[in-house]
Design an enzyme around this catalytic site. Structure first.
Site, PDB file in Angstrom:
ATOM      1  N   SER A 162      -8.248   1.905  15.286  1.00  0.00           N
ATOM      2  CA  SER A 162      -7.760   1.403  16.578  1.00  0.00           C
ATOM      3  C   SER A 162      -8.486   2.080  17.725  1.00  0.00           C
ATOM      4  CB  SER A 162      -6.268   1.694  16.698  1.00  0.00           C
ATOM      5  OG  SER A 162      -5.842   1.463  18.018  1.00  0.00           O
ATOM      6  N   TYR A 217       1.197   6.832  15.827  1.00  0.00           N
ATOM      7  CA  TYR A 217       0.223   5.794  15.500  1.00  0.00           C
ATOM      8  C   TYR A 217      -1.193   6.316  15.767  1.00  0.00           C
ATOM      9  CZ  TYR A 217      -2.154   1.235  15.671  1.00  0.00           C
ATOM     10  OH  TYR A 217      -3.014   0.178  15.455  1.00  0.00           O
ATOM     11  N   GLY A 218      -1.377   6.973  16.933  1.00  0.00           N
ATOM     12  CA  GLY A 218      -2.693   7.514  17.282  1.00  0.00           C
ATOM     13  C   GLY A 218      -3.174   8.537  16.257  1.00  0.00           C
ATOM     14  N   VAL A 219      -2.277   9.433  15.836  1.00  0.00           N
ATOM     15  CA  VAL A 219      -2.676  10.441  14.842  1.00  0.00           C
ATOM     16  C   VAL A 219      -3.010   9.759  13.510  1.00  0.00           C
ATOM     17  CG1 VAL A 219      -1.878  12.425  13.481  1.00  0.00           C
ATOM     18  CG2 VAL A 219      -1.393  12.335  15.936  1.00  0.00           C
ATOM     19  N   LYS A 253      -4.254   6.871  13.043  1.00  0.00           N
ATOM     20  CA  LYS A 253      -5.555   6.189  13.124  1.00  0.00           C
ATOM     21  C   LYS A 253      -6.714   7.182  13.288  1.00  0.00           C
ATOM     22  CE  LYS A 253      -4.204   1.878  12.592  1.00  0.00           C
ATOM     23  NZ  LYS A 253      -4.594   1.067  11.423  1.00  0.00           N
ATOM     24  N   ILE A 281       0.821  -1.215   0.000  1.00  0.00           N
ATOM     25  CA  ILE A 281       0.000   0.000   0.000  1.00  0.00           C
ATOM     26  C   ILE A 281       0.861   1.273   0.000  1.00  0.00           C
ATOM     27  CG2 ILE A 281      -1.914  -1.221   1.126  1.00  0.00           C
ATOM     28  CD1 ILE A 281      -1.418   0.606   3.612  1.00  0.00           C
TER      29      ILE A 281
HETATM   30  P1  NAP Z   1       0.654  -7.258  12.181  1.00  0.00           P
HETATM   31  O1  NAP Z   1       0.559  -8.639  12.719  1.00  0.00           O
HETATM   32  O2  NAP Z   1       1.920  -6.491  12.345  1.00  0.00           O
HETATM   33  O3  NAP Z   1       0.239  -7.312  10.643  1.00  0.00           O
HETATM   34  C1  NAP Z   1       0.261  -6.164   9.861  1.00  0.00           C
HETATM   35  C2  NAP Z   1       0.053  -6.566   8.426  1.00  0.00           C
HETATM   36  O4  NAP Z   1       0.109  -5.373   7.616  1.00  0.00           O
HETATM   37  C3  NAP Z   1       1.170  -7.495   7.905  1.00  0.00           C
HETATM   38  O5  NAP Z   1       0.622  -8.402   6.985  1.00  0.00           O
HETATM   39  C4  NAP Z   1       2.097  -6.525   7.195  1.00  0.00           C
HETATM   40  O6  NAP Z   1       2.896  -7.115   6.187  1.00  0.00           O
HETATM   41  C5  NAP Z   1       1.059  -5.598   6.585  1.00  0.00           C
HETATM   42  N1  NAP Z   1       1.642  -4.360   6.068  1.00  0.00           N
HETATM   43  C6  NAP Z   1       2.380  -3.434   6.730  1.00  0.00           C
HETATM   44  N2  NAP Z   1       2.752  -2.476   5.871  1.00  0.00           N
HETATM   45  C7  NAP Z   1       2.240  -2.790   4.653  1.00  0.00           C
HETATM   46  C8  NAP Z   1       2.287  -2.208   3.367  1.00  0.00           C
HETATM   47  N3  NAP Z   1       2.964  -1.082   3.132  1.00  0.00           N
HETATM   48  N4  NAP Z   1       1.612  -2.794   2.366  1.00  0.00           N
HETATM   49  C9  NAP Z   1       0.913  -3.923   2.578  1.00  0.00           C
HETATM   50  N5  NAP Z   1       0.873  -4.561   3.758  1.00  0.00           N
HETATM   51  C10 NAP Z   1       1.525  -3.995   4.776  1.00  0.00           C
HETATM   52  O7  NAP Z   1      -0.472  -6.319  12.819  1.00  0.00           O
HETATM   53  P2  NAP Z   1      -1.977  -6.620  13.253  1.00  0.00           P
HETATM   54  O8  NAP Z   1      -2.042  -6.519  14.718  1.00  0.00           O
HETATM   55  O9  NAP Z   1      -2.510  -7.802  12.548  1.00  0.00           O
HETATM   56  O10 NAP Z   1      -2.674  -5.285  12.680  1.00  0.00           O
HETATM   57  C11 NAP Z   1      -3.600  -5.281  11.608  1.00  0.00           C
HETATM   58  C12 NAP Z   1      -4.348  -3.951  11.656  1.00  0.00           C
HETATM   59  O11 NAP Z   1      -5.054  -3.840  12.899  1.00  0.00           O
HETATM   60  C13 NAP Z   1      -3.425  -2.733  11.598  1.00  0.00           C
HETATM   61  O12 NAP Z   1      -4.043  -1.720  10.833  1.00  0.00           O
HETATM   62  C14 NAP Z   1      -3.324  -2.298  13.063  1.00  0.00           C
HETATM   63  O13 NAP Z   1      -3.001  -0.945  13.184  1.00  0.00           O
HETATM   64  C15 NAP Z   1      -4.721  -2.606  13.544  1.00  0.00           C
HETATM   65  N6  NAP Z   1      -4.870  -2.790  14.993  1.00  0.00           N
HETATM   66  C16 NAP Z   1      -4.246  -3.799  15.656  1.00  0.00           C
HETATM   67  C17 NAP Z   1      -4.435  -3.962  17.028  1.00  0.00           C
HETATM   68  C18 NAP Z   1      -3.815  -5.082  17.811  1.00  0.00           C
HETATM   69  O14 NAP Z   1      -4.034  -5.139  19.035  1.00  0.00           O
HETATM   70  N7  NAP Z   1      -3.078  -6.008  17.189  1.00  0.00           N
HETATM   71  C19 NAP Z   1      -5.260  -3.061  17.720  1.00  0.00           C
HETATM   72  C20 NAP Z   1      -5.885  -2.032  17.012  1.00  0.00           C
HETATM   73  C21 NAP Z   1      -5.694  -1.922  15.648  1.00  0.00           C
HETATM   74  P3  NAP Z   1       4.416  -7.643   6.477  1.00  0.00           P
HETATM   75  O15 NAP Z   1       4.297  -9.020   7.040  1.00  0.00           O
HETATM   76  O16 NAP Z   1       5.027  -7.589   5.123  1.00  0.00           O
HETATM   77  O17 NAP Z   1       5.044  -6.673   7.440  1.00  0.00           O
END
Ligand code: NAP
Length: 276
Positions: free
Chosen positions: A139, A193-195, A197, A63
């Site tokens: 988030s 990160y907060g900003v 989101k 992305i």
């Molecule tokens: P994660 O395990 O770190 O996974 C993030 C995913 O996004 C990975 O597949 C990563 O790919 C991909 N990614 C990062 N940059 C990218 C790019 N430029 N193009 C395409 N893909 C990209 O994180 P997660 O916890 O599953 O988070 C998923 C979403 O939920 C995020 O938007 C995060 O902010 C949100 N979120 C998570 C939590 C939580 O507690 N975990 C809470 C609130 C919100 P790679 O493997 O290549 O790095």
């Protein structure tokens, strides 16, 4: 051209995105695309689902890379004439302990989480078919991040009249302000990160408003959501939800029935509309 419904999940080689694809493979009546910036990691993830007896398709998508976004756009246009479900899940977060200068963290985080997500929307939203669903993963940190903003910024982010241009200018200003070390003086909270989101959440509200104005008859529902605190590489092993539990709200929004007239333009947590 195929008439099969199609769903696309960004950043789905692991974590919540992977769990969203797993759930869609079980529940979505059509083709489900697992996308990843790294083709190897993406194909491995598809193979893992295959072992569970689930069939996801793969397409590369970084992305941060406009060419990559446009290649996916052209593929979807040509093969399916558009798409039915788009889940913008890809995101990054620096660890709390990371010593990378804050201005760099701000630029890198906003680049992917806000500007990358927005670029995907610019290219793919026009392709979303009538009765389609769009889910932008935000988030729970938006609440504390918003409270950490000056009254003036809070008012702008809560405004029903803020335009996408104004939001882009504000997100750009945040990055510029961190470079000049004046972001706190300018009313910003100390969380990139907060900003980012807040940006995703406000962008979703603007996009929903634009759909109301320009494509009302298409019945597309677009929302943002918080998955909860989820055990992934991003949040670590102490988080309270499993990835499958984290996928529940995004999947609920992606599978809203075609006769549903809402939620639309809302932010949800645990399948419940939150006040903003
Ligand atoms: P994660 O395990 O770190 O996974 C993030 C995913 O996004 C990975 O597949 C990563 O790919 C991909 N990614 C990062 N940059 C990218 C790019 N430029 N193009 C395409 N893909 C990209 O994180 P997660 O916890 O599953 O988070 C998923 C979403 O939920 C995020 O938007 C995060 O902010 C949100 N979120 C998570 C939590 C939580 O507690 N975990 C809470 C609130 C919100 P790679 O493997 O290549 O790095």
């Amino acid at each position: 051209m195929s008439n099969t419904p199609v769903a696309v999940v960004t950043g789905s080689n692991k974590g919540i995105g992977f769990a969203i694809v797993r759930a869609l493979c079980k529940q979505f009546p059509g083709d489900v695309y697992l996308t990843a910036r790294d083709a190897g990691r993406g194909q491995e993830a598809v193979a893992k689902l295959q072992e569970e007896g689930l069939h996801a398709l793969f397409h590369q998508l970084d992305i941060d890379d406009l060419q990559s976004i446009r290649a996916l756009r052209d593929f979807l246009k040509e093969k399916y004439g558009g798409l039915n479900v788009l889940i913008n899940n890809a995101g990054i977060a620096f660890k709390v302990k990371d010593t990378t200068p804050f201005a760099v963290q701000a630029e890198v985080t906003l680049k992917t989480n806000f500007f990358g997500t927005r670029n995907v929307c610019i290219e793919l939203l026009p392709l979303v078919k009538p009765y389609g669903k769009v889910v932008n993963v935000s988030s729970m940190v938006i609440n504390s991040a918003l409270r950490g903003c000056s009254q003036e910024l809070q008012q702008k982010f809560r405004s029903d009249a803020i335009t996408e241009d104004e939001l882009v200018k504000l997100m750009t200003k945040f990055v510029e302000d961190t470079k000049k070390s004046v972001h706190e003086k300018e009313g910003w909270p100390n969380t990139a990160y907060g900003v980012s989101k807040i940006g995703v959440t406000v962008l979703s509200k603007i996009q929903a408003r634009m759909l109301n104005e320009k494509r009302k008859g298409d019945h597309i529902l677009l929302n943002s959501c918080c998955p909860g605190w989820v055990r992934t590489d991003m949040a670590g092993p102490n988080a309270t939800k499993s990835p499958d539990e984290g996928a529940e709200t995004p999947v609920y929004l992606a599978l809203l029935p075609s006769d549903a007239d809402g939620p639309h333009g809302q932010h949800l947590s645990d399948k419940t509309v939150q006040t903003w």
